[in-house]
Design a protein around this motif. Structure first.
Motif, PDB file in Angstrom:
ATOM      1  N   UNK A 298       5.181  40.015 -21.122  1.00 44.72           N
ATOM      2  CA  UNK A 298       4.738  41.227 -21.831  1.00 44.72           C
ATOM      3  C   UNK A 298       3.304  41.051 -22.329  1.00 44.72           C
ATOM      4  N   UNK A 299       2.316  41.193 -21.427  1.00 38.63           N
ATOM      5  CA  UNK A 299       0.911  40.920 -21.794  1.00 38.63           C
ATOM      6  C   UNK A 299       0.430  41.739 -22.987  1.00 38.63           C
ATOM      7  N   UNK A 300       0.927  42.965 -23.161  1.00 38.27           N
ATOM      8  CA  UNK A 300       0.478  43.769 -24.307  1.00 38.27           C
ATOM      9  C   UNK A 300       0.918  43.119 -25.623  1.00 38.27           C
ATOM     10  N   UNK A 301       2.126  42.548 -25.637  1.00 34.95           N
ATOM     11  CA  UNK A 301       2.643  41.893 -26.837  1.00 34.95           C
ATOM     12  C   UNK A 301       1.916  40.565 -27.065  1.00 34.95           C
ATOM     13  N   UNK A 302       1.644  39.880 -25.957  1.00 32.77           N
ATOM     14  CA  UNK A 302       0.905  38.613 -26.038  1.00 32.77           C
ATOM     15  C   UNK A 302      -0.469  38.850 -26.665  1.00 32.77           C
TER      16      UNK A 302
ATOM     17  N   UNK B  20      24.093  48.323 -35.758  1.00 31.91           N
ATOM     18  CA  UNK B  20      24.618  48.829 -37.023  1.00 31.91           C
ATOM     19  C   UNK B  20      24.444  50.322 -37.062  1.00 31.91           C
ATOM     20  N   UNK B  21      23.801  50.815 -38.105  1.00 31.35           N
ATOM     21  CA  UNK B  21      23.640  52.266 -38.219  1.00 31.35           C
ATOM     22  C   UNK B  21      22.333  52.737 -37.562  1.00 31.35           C
ATOM     23  N   UNK B  22      21.525  51.791 -37.055  1.00 27.07           N
ATOM     24  CA  UNK B  22      20.237  52.201 -36.476  1.00 27.07           C
ATOM     25  C   UNK B  22      20.408  52.600 -35.016  1.00 27.07           C
ATOM     26  N   UNK B  23      19.408  53.260 -34.474  1.00 29.41           N
ATOM     27  CA  UNK B  23      19.535  53.607 -33.062  1.00 29.41           C
ATOM     28  C   UNK B  23      18.335  53.113 -32.264  1.00 29.41           C
ATOM     29  N   UNK B  24      17.697  52.069 -32.761  1.00 26.17           N
ATOM     30  CA  UNK B  24      16.558  51.518 -32.033  1.00 26.17           C
ATOM     31  C   UNK B  24      17.036  50.662 -30.876  1.00 26.17           C
ATOM     32  N   UNK B  25      16.148  50.426 -29.906  1.00 27.69           N
ATOM     33  CA  UNK B  25      16.506  49.520 -28.823  1.00 27.69           C
ATOM     34  C   UNK B  25      16.104  48.105 -29.225  1.00 27.69           C
ATOM     35  N   UNK B  26      17.097  47.352 -29.669  1.00 28.85           N
ATOM     36  CA  UNK B  26      16.784  46.014 -30.179  1.00 28.85           C
ATOM     37  C   UNK B  26      16.719  44.963 -29.076  1.00 28.85           C
ATOM     38  N   UNK B  27      16.947  45.361 -27.811  1.00 24.09           N
ATOM     39  CA  UNK B  27      16.753  44.421 -26.704  1.00 24.09           C
ATOM     40  C   UNK B  27      15.279  44.292 -26.355  1.00 24.09           C
ATOM     41  N   UNK B  28      14.498  45.266 -26.781  1.00 24.89           N
ATOM     42  CA  UNK B  28      13.080  45.302 -26.414  1.00 24.89           C
ATOM     43  C   UNK B  28      12.259  44.460 -27.388  1.00 24.89           C
TER      44      UNK B  28
ATOM     45  N   UNK C 267      -7.107  32.113 -22.941  1.00 20.91           N
ATOM     46  CA  UNK C 267      -6.888  33.567 -22.946  1.00 20.91           C
ATOM     47  C   UNK C 267      -6.408  34.103 -21.600  1.00 20.91           C
ATOM     48  N   UNK C 268      -6.643  33.346 -20.523  1.00 25.53           N
ATOM     49  CA  UNK C 268      -6.243  33.859 -19.198  1.00 25.53           C
ATOM     50  C   UNK C 268      -4.952  33.204 -18.710  1.00 25.53           C
ATOM     51  N   UNK C 269      -4.203  32.620 -19.641  1.00 20.60           N
ATOM     52  CA  UNK C 269      -2.987  31.876 -19.271  1.00 20.60           C
ATOM     53  C   UNK C 269      -2.018  32.738 -18.438  1.00 20.60           C
ATOM     54  N   UNK C 270      -1.490  32.143 -17.373  1.00 22.65           N
ATOM     55  CA  UNK C 270      -0.493  32.860 -16.558  1.00 22.65           C
ATOM     56  C   UNK C 270       0.404  31.865 -15.844  1.00 22.65           C
ATOM     57  N   UNK C 271       1.597  32.322 -15.439  1.00 23.86           N
ATOM     58  CA  UNK C 271       2.530  31.448 -14.713  1.00 23.86           C
ATOM     59  C   UNK C 271       2.033  31.225 -13.293  1.00 23.86           C
ATOM     60  N   UNK C 272       2.365  30.058 -12.722  1.00 26.48           N
ATOM     61  CA  UNK C 272       2.021  29.831 -11.313  1.00 26.48           C
ATOM     62  C   UNK C 272       3.199  30.165 -10.398  1.00 26.48           C
ATOM     63  N   UNK C 273       4.342  30.533 -10.985  1.00 31.22           N
ATOM     64  CA  UNK C 273       5.506  30.952 -10.185  1.00 31.22           C
ATOM     65  C   UNK C 273       5.938  32.333 -10.690  1.00 31.22           C
TER      66      UNK C 273
END
Ligand code: HEM
Length: 389
Positions: A246-250, A310-318, A360-366
């Motif tokens: 998730x580059x935006x979160x990173x 619980x009583x919320x309706x947010x997407x907590x998987x995200x 800053x340009x870190x990325x996976x090689x696989x």
């Protein structure tokens, strides 16, 4: 009580290792408690009541009527081997060393450990395995500070720790390394008996040494090593893997220091390395108004509880690192709640932004799908993180 088939012990979905299997979400909705068969590589197959709602998990962890339930071999000095007054007595000897203030005081050493790990990554690359060079060495260095492992012994100590926790190494070799580590810990205790240092082990020896045997002291050392090392290394590895997806979160973690605390809580909620917490009923107990009989095993799913709407309706998987703080049970709850949680938070808050700022340009090689997630182990994480920059 609803009987339903098997749920893999960690309950992680095949499509996304960060998410719970659908059965855990179904269990969350059930009015009845679910009894499932849990195929465990470590304990063999066993039947257990599975708890997936946040409130159920919290109440069971707080309940003195449940004990640790032989989920791991007894080890003198290991808090997770004790219940009731014995546990309280031992835990009190350690709490003063694990306050938020003490964790903050360790920050300069943590920054030093993070910088040293980043230098090692830079030297090895471009192209390196972050688990080997970043996620594992940082908590090892911090544990060395805590236990008062002398500088001259640190390399050897780190090597042994890595072998003891490496899943690719044969069981016999691991047992041999664990025995060496125990012998080392016994020697360290002897040194602190002679001249107690200014660190956790030294303080326990100075203040409570007359109430503890050498075996208990060595057990405390081993517990801190295992509890404080594998959990942090695993959380770091899972959090880095998730942020790289998730580059935006990173970018938020990298660029906005004011977001760090919230981001780390969100990553702890989603990555929760201790996926399930096993217990056993010491007598008949009630969860909601359903009875769990004496001797029954209970598996509390932290993974599911952390996404309970619980009583919320947010997407907590995200993953949303700017989300307002959400409740989570990643550090457990009640008498056994994690002793090292403040320290863990400081380590994560220092390490993650520093990594993404240095590279800053870190990325996976696989491709992401090829990462070796430990989906079925008791401690969730990634075995290796091949990256370049
Ligand atoms: C992200 C990092 C960490 C996570 C997610 C984590 C999680 C947990 C959890 C869930 C428990 C409760 C287990 C149960 O109730 O069955 C626990 C207990 C414990 N943790 Fe941690 N932990 C972390 C880091 C640390 C560190 C850094 C230390 C110390 C150096 C530590 C020391 C302990 C100890 C001593 C206990 C046992 C407490 C007791 O039984 O009274 N943990 N941890």
């Amino acid at each position: 009580m609803t009987e339903s088939g098997a749920i893999p012990i960690a309950g992680r979905a095949a499509e996304c290792p960060f998410d719970p299997v659908p059965e855990l979400y179904e269990a969350q909705k059930d009015e009845e408690l679910r009894r499932v068969t849990v195929p465990s590589p470590m304990l063999g197959e066993f039947d257990a009541v599975v708890l997936a709602r946040y409130d159920d998990v919290k109440s069971v962890l707080a309940d003195g009527g449940l004990h640790m339930g032989g989920s791991m071999p007894y080890q003198a000095g290991n808090l997770l081997s004790y219940d009731g007054p014995e546990h309280t007595r031992l835990r009190r000897m350690l709490t003063g060393s694990f306050t938020a203030r003490r964790a903050r005081e360790l920050k300069p050493q943590i920054e030093g450990a993070v910088e040293a790990a980043l230098d090692a990554v830079e030297k090895a690359g471009p192209g390196a395995d972050l688990v080997q060079l970043f996620c594992a060495p940082i908590p090892t260095q911090v544990i060395c500070e805590l236990l008062g492992v002398p500088y001259s012994d640190r390399e050897e100590f780190q090597r042994r720790t890595q072998v003891a926790l490496d899943f690719d190494i044969s069981r016999e070799e691991q047992m041999r390394q664990a025995a060496e580590m125990e012998a080392y810990m016994a020697e360290l205790v002897a040194q602190h008996r002679e001249a107690p240092g200014d660190n956790v082990l030294g303080r326990v020896v100075r203040d409570f040494g007359d109430q503890l045997t050498d075996t208990e002291l060595a057990g405390i050392g081993n517990m801190l090593l295992i509890a404080g090392h594998e959990t942090i290394a695993s959380t770091l590895s899972a959090a880095i893997a998730l942020l790289l997806r998730h580059p935006d979160q990173l970018a938020v973690v990298r660029d906005d220091p004011s977001a760090t605390e919230g981001a780390v809580e969100e990553l702890l909620r989603i990555c929760a390395p201790a996926t399930i917490l096993p217990r056993q009923a010491a007598g008949n107990i009630c969860v909601r108004d359903r009875e769990i009989e004496e001797g029954e095993r209970v598996v509390a799913s932290v993974l599911a509880a952390n996404r309970d709407l619980g009583s919320h309706d947010e997407n907590l998987d995200r993953l949303d690192v700017r989300r307002p703080p959400q409740r989570h049970l990643t550090f457990g709850f009640g008498p056994h709640q994690c002793l090292g949680q403040q320290l863990a938070r400081v380590e994560l808050r220092v390490a993650l932004p520093a990594l993404f700022n240095r590279f800053p340009t870190l990325g996976l090689t696989v491709p992401h799908e090829e990462l070796d997630y430990r989906t079925n182990a008791l401690v969730f994480g990634v075995d290796s993180l091949p990256v370049t920059w």
